[in-house]
Design a protein around this motif. Structure first.
Motif, PDB file in Angstrom:
ATOM      1  N   MET A  74     -11.174 -65.925 -50.402  1.00  0.00           N
ATOM      2  CA  MET A  74     -11.672 -64.711 -49.752  1.00  0.00           C
ATOM      3  C   MET A  74     -12.186 -63.692 -50.750  1.00  0.00           C
ATOM      4  O   MET A  74     -12.932 -62.763 -50.380  1.00  0.00           O
ATOM      5  CB  MET A  74     -10.558 -64.074 -48.922  1.00  0.00           C
ATOM      6  CG  MET A  74     -10.161 -64.894 -47.717  1.00  0.00           C
ATOM      7  SD  MET A  74      -8.912 -64.046 -46.726  1.00  0.00           S
ATOM      8  CE  MET A  74      -8.736 -65.170 -45.352  1.00  0.00           C
ATOM      9  N   GLY A  75     -11.799 -63.846 -52.009  1.00  0.00           N
ATOM     10  CA  GLY A  75     -12.270 -62.910 -53.022  1.00  0.00           C
ATOM     11  C   GLY A  75     -11.724 -61.499 -52.791  1.00  0.00           C
ATOM     12  O   GLY A  75     -10.528 -61.302 -52.554  1.00  0.00           O
ATOM     13  N   GLN A  76     -12.606 -60.498 -52.822  1.00  0.00           N
ATOM     14  CA  GLN A  76     -12.194 -59.104 -52.661  1.00  0.00           C
ATOM     15  C   GLN A  76     -11.711 -58.807 -51.244  1.00  0.00           C
ATOM     16  O   GLN A  76     -10.929 -57.871 -51.031  1.00  0.00           O
ATOM     17  CB  GLN A  76     -13.352 -58.178 -53.015  1.00  0.00           C
ATOM     18  CG  GLN A  76     -13.762 -58.259 -54.490  1.00  0.00           C
ATOM     19  CD  GLN A  76     -14.899 -57.319 -54.801  1.00  0.00           C
ATOM     20  OE1 GLN A  76     -15.477 -56.693 -53.906  1.00  0.00           O
ATOM     21  NE2 GLN A  76     -15.231 -57.202 -56.086  1.00  0.00           N
ATOM     22  N   ASN A  77     -12.167 -59.591 -50.271  1.00  0.00           N
ATOM     23  CA  ASN A  77     -11.725 -59.371 -48.885  1.00  0.00           C
ATOM     24  C   ASN A  77     -10.248 -59.661 -48.704  1.00  0.00           C
ATOM     25  O   ASN A  77      -9.661 -59.249 -47.701  1.00  0.00           O
ATOM     26  CB  ASN A  77     -12.532 -60.255 -47.929  1.00  0.00           C
ATOM     27  CG  ASN A  77     -13.984 -59.827 -47.848  1.00  0.00           C
ATOM     28  OD1 ASN A  77     -14.283 -58.632 -47.833  1.00  0.00           O
ATOM     29  ND2 ASN A  77     -14.901 -60.794 -47.809  1.00  0.00           N
ATOM     30  N   ALA A  78      -9.648 -60.395 -49.670  1.00  0.00           N
ATOM     31  CA  ALA A  78      -8.217 -60.690 -49.548  1.00  0.00           C
ATOM     32  C   ALA A  78      -7.382 -59.414 -49.631  1.00  0.00           C
ATOM     33  O   ALA A  78      -6.246 -59.377 -49.148  1.00  0.00           O
ATOM     34  CB  ALA A  78      -7.797 -61.677 -50.642  1.00  0.00           C
ATOM     35  N   ARG A  79      -7.944 -58.342 -50.224  1.00  0.00           N
ATOM     36  CA  ARG A  79      -7.181 -57.081 -50.314  1.00  0.00           C
ATOM     37  C   ARG A  79      -6.994 -56.447 -48.950  1.00  0.00           C
ATOM     38  O   ARG A  79      -6.065 -55.655 -48.750  1.00  0.00           O
ATOM     39  CB  ARG A  79      -7.911 -56.109 -51.247  1.00  0.00           C
ATOM     40  CG  ARG A  79      -7.892 -56.567 -52.716  1.00  0.00           C
ATOM     41  CD  ARG A  79      -8.581 -55.575 -53.623  1.00  0.00           C
ATOM     42  NE  ARG A  79     -10.002 -55.444 -53.269  1.00  0.00           N
ATOM     43  CZ  ARG A  79     -10.847 -54.648 -53.919  1.00  0.00           C
ATOM     44  NH1 ARG A  79     -10.415 -53.916 -54.943  1.00  0.00           N
ATOM     45  NH2 ARG A  79     -12.114 -54.584 -53.544  1.00  0.00           N
ATOM     46  N   ASN A  80      -7.876 -56.779 -47.985  1.00  0.00           N
ATOM     47  CA  ASN A  80      -7.718 -56.216 -46.641  1.00  0.00           C
ATOM     48  C   ASN A  80      -6.462 -56.723 -45.950  1.00  0.00           C
ATOM     49  O   ASN A  80      -5.948 -56.069 -45.030  1.00  0.00           O
ATOM     50  CB  ASN A  80      -8.946 -56.563 -45.791  1.00  0.00           C
ATOM     51  CG  ASN A  80     -10.207 -55.887 -46.305  1.00  0.00           C
ATOM     52  OD1 ASN A  80     -10.131 -54.824 -46.941  1.00  0.00           O
ATOM     53  ND2 ASN A  80     -11.363 -56.494 -46.038  1.00  0.00           N
ATOM     54  N   ILE A  81      -5.984 -57.900 -46.407  1.00  0.00           N
ATOM     55  CA  ILE A  81      -4.761 -58.441 -45.790  1.00  0.00           C
ATOM     56  C   ILE A  81      -3.582 -57.512 -46.057  1.00  0.00           C
ATOM     57  O   ILE A  81      -2.721 -57.298 -45.179  1.00  0.00           O
ATOM     58  CB  ILE A  81      -4.492 -59.862 -46.344  1.00  0.00           C
ATOM     59  CG1 ILE A  81      -5.656 -60.793 -45.987  1.00  0.00           C
ATOM     60  CG2 ILE A  81      -3.184 -60.423 -45.805  1.00  0.00           C
ATOM     61  CD1 ILE A  81      -5.543 -62.176 -46.594  1.00  0.00           C
ATOM     62  N   GLN A  82      -3.537 -56.967 -47.268  1.00  0.00           N
ATOM     63  CA  GLN A  82      -2.413 -56.098 -47.628  1.00  0.00           C
ATOM     64  C   GLN A  82      -2.434 -54.775 -46.859  1.00  0.00           C
ATOM     65  O   GLN A  82      -1.391 -54.107 -46.765  1.00  0.00           O
ATOM     66  CB  GLN A  82      -2.440 -55.830 -49.133  1.00  0.00           C
ATOM     67  CG  GLN A  82      -2.345 -57.098 -49.981  1.00  0.00           C
ATOM     68  CD  GLN A  82      -2.496 -56.815 -51.464  1.00  0.00           C
ATOM     69  OE1 GLN A  82      -2.746 -55.673 -51.867  1.00  0.00           O
ATOM     70  NE2 GLN A  82      -2.332 -57.852 -52.282  1.00  0.00           N
ATOM     71  N   THR A  83      -3.587 -54.414 -46.324  1.00  0.00           N
ATOM     72  CA  THR A  83      -3.681 -53.125 -45.608  1.00  0.00           C
ATOM     73  C   THR A  83      -3.460 -53.271 -44.104  1.00  0.00           C
ATOM     74  O   THR A  83      -3.410 -52.252 -43.392  1.00  0.00           O
ATOM     75  CB  THR A  83      -5.057 -52.486 -45.851  1.00  0.00           C
ATOM     76  OG1 THR A  83      -6.086 -53.336 -45.308  1.00  0.00           O
ATOM     77  CG2 THR A  83      -5.291 -52.284 -47.345  1.00  0.00           C
ATOM     78  N   LEU A  84      -3.357 -54.502 -43.612  1.00  0.00           N
ATOM     79  CA  LEU A  84      -3.222 -54.697 -42.168  1.00  0.00           C
ATOM     80  C   LEU A  84      -1.951 -54.065 -41.621  1.00  0.00           C
ATOM     81  O   LEU A  84      -1.977 -53.245 -40.682  1.00  0.00           O
ATOM     82  CB  LEU A  84      -3.262 -56.200 -41.829  1.00  0.00           C
ATOM     83  CG  LEU A  84      -4.632 -56.881 -41.881  1.00  0.00           C
ATOM     84  CD1 LEU A  84      -4.484 -58.361 -41.580  1.00  0.00           C
ATOM     85  CD2 LEU A  84      -5.569 -56.232 -40.876  1.00  0.00           C
ATOM     86  N   GLN A  85      -0.810 -54.480 -42.165  1.00  0.00           N
ATOM     87  CA  GLN A  85       0.465 -53.981 -41.630  1.00  0.00           C
ATOM     88  C   GLN A  85       0.594 -52.461 -41.794  1.00  0.00           C
ATOM     89  O   GLN A  85       1.013 -51.783 -40.835  1.00  0.00           O
ATOM     90  CB  GLN A  85       1.634 -54.705 -42.300  1.00  0.00           C
ATOM     91  CG  GLN A  85       2.983 -54.372 -41.652  1.00  0.00           C
ATOM     92  CD  GLN A  85       4.101 -55.266 -42.165  1.00  0.00           C
ATOM     93  OE1 GLN A  85       3.885 -56.097 -43.029  1.00  0.00           O
ATOM     94  NE2 GLN A  85       5.286 -55.101 -41.621  1.00  0.00           N
ATOM     95  N   PRO A  86       0.233 -51.865 -42.966  1.00  0.00           N
ATOM     96  CA  PRO A  86       0.301 -50.397 -43.058  1.00  0.00           C
ATOM     97  C   PRO A  86      -0.596 -49.701 -42.040  1.00  0.00           C
ATOM     98  O   PRO A  86      -0.207 -48.664 -41.461  1.00  0.00           O
ATOM     99  CB  PRO A  86      -0.171 -50.111 -44.493  1.00  0.00           C
ATOM    100  CG  PRO A  86       0.162 -51.358 -45.253  1.00  0.00           C
ATOM    101  CD  PRO A  86      -0.071 -52.459 -44.274  1.00  0.00           C
ATOM    102  N   GLN A  87      -1.746 -50.260 -41.740  1.00  0.00           N
ATOM    103  CA  GLN A  87      -2.637 -49.620 -40.769  1.00  0.00           C
ATOM    104  C   GLN A  87      -2.061 -49.751 -39.356  1.00  0.00           C
ATOM    105  O   GLN A  87      -2.156 -48.805 -38.545  1.00  0.00           O
ATOM    106  CB  GLN A  87      -4.023 -50.274 -40.838  1.00  0.00           C
ATOM    107  CG  GLN A  87      -4.817 -49.893 -42.087  1.00  0.00           C
ATOM    108  CD  GLN A  87      -6.179 -50.569 -42.139  1.00  0.00           C
ATOM    109  OE1 GLN A  87      -6.419 -51.533 -41.419  1.00  0.00           O
ATOM    110  NE2 GLN A  87      -7.054 -50.065 -42.980  1.00  0.00           N
TER     111      GLN A  87
END
Length: 320
Positions: free
Chosen positions: A97-110
């Motif tokens: 996923m490259g840089q898009n993998a960082r969005n996974i870490q923001t899912l639960q906080p959001q």
């Protein structure tokens, strides 16, 4: 090169070549199946990852519905499930996923921020004894989180499509490679077998031809085959036999010539002796003739002497 190889090695060479090519085919097949296995593993990983994101999206949708009906219990239950699903994401490979993998870490906080904003709205409504109103921040946050999840699922779908295309290409390449190697193995085995058999048959025919001429008494031809294998050694031994026979016949010829010379000399000597004997015989005959004549002369002399003696005796008697 081939004449220096053992006959057993030459006869086994086609089988050795075929075995080597089969090993190469096996290694190529193993590598192809290994690549396909890795691709299949990635597809399974991505499929499970997409399924997990889909479940997170479904649970978030349930949270949004629960906020509309103010179902605090449902919100809590679905929020816990979201936490479990997000924790499960660490088990998957997301490097593609490259840089898009960082969005996974923001899912639960959001999502937690979305629930926290809802509870703040409820608390504010209870304080003011009014209806809870949807704030602008929560209104924008809900679609934003859903869009992020949809984007991640789309990214996984595209990746799966690429992996499927790569798998198809690898299968086609593997089929072409295996077919080419099999055909090459068959052709190489046949050609090597034909070449080796032709090579061995040529040596055998050369030996056979020389032996046929040798059987007919012709010692003028040799195989002249050089090498270290069994057939070449046989040809070398045959050439050595021919050389030995040549030497033996040459010795016999020289001895025969020498004996002929000796016999000629004996004939000359015999003829010389025969002439001498004839001369001696003539001389002997002459001596015998002379002795015969001398004997006749002596006999005549003796007769004359007897006559003279008788005449003398008669004369003496007359004188008395």
């Amino acid at each position: 090169m081939f004449n220096n190889a053992k006959t057993s090695t030459l006869t086994a060479l086609p089988s050795v070549i075929a075995s080597i090519l089969l090993i190469i085919i096996g290694i190529s097949s193993y590598r192809s199946f290994t690549d396909l296995g890795e691709t299949s593993h990635r597809l399974v990983n991505n499929t499970q990852l997409a399924e997990t994101f889909t479940n997170i999206r479904a649970e978030f949708f349930e949270i949004r519905l629960a906020t509309l009906v103010h179902n605090e219990k449902g919100i809590t239950e679905h929020q816990q499930k979201v936490g479990q699903l997000v924790a499960k994401l660490s088990e998957f490979d997301t490097n593609f996923m490259g840089q898009n993998a960082r969005n996974i870490q923001t899912l639960q906080p959001q999502i937690e921020q979305y629930v926290r904003l809802y509870r703040q709205e409820v608390t504010l409504a209870e304080r003011t004894a009014t209806e809870a109103e949807l704030t602008e921040e929560r209104r924008e946050l809900g679609p934003k989180v859903s869009d992020q999840i949809n984007q991640l699922v789309s990214l996984i779908t595209i990746r799966n499509h690429e992996l499927g295309t790569q798998a198809g290409s690898k299968i086609a390449i593997a089929e072409s490679l295996l077919l080419g190697l099999i055909l090459f193995a068959i052709i190489a085995s046949l050609l090597s077998a034909l070449f080796m058999s032709k090579r061995l048959v040529r040596i055998v025919n050369d030996i056979k031809l020389v032996m046929e001429r040798l059987a007919n008494g012709d010692l003028t031809h040799k195989t002249n085959i050089k090498g270290d294998n069994e057939l070449c050694s046989l040809a070398t031994d045959l050439d050595r036999v021919i050389d030995n026979l040549r030497h033996i016949i040459s010795d016999i010829t020289q001895a025969s010539d020498h004996m002929s010379d000796q016999i000629g000399q004996l004939n000359v000597q015999s003829n010389t002796n025969s002439g001498a004997l004839q001369t001696h015989a003539v001389e002997t005959d002459q001596v015998v003739t002379a002795m015969t004549e001398m004997s006749a002369t002596a006999h005549n002399v003796a007769g004359d002497a007897a006559s003279a003696a008788q005449f003398t005796q008669q004369a003496n008697e007359q004188a008395d």
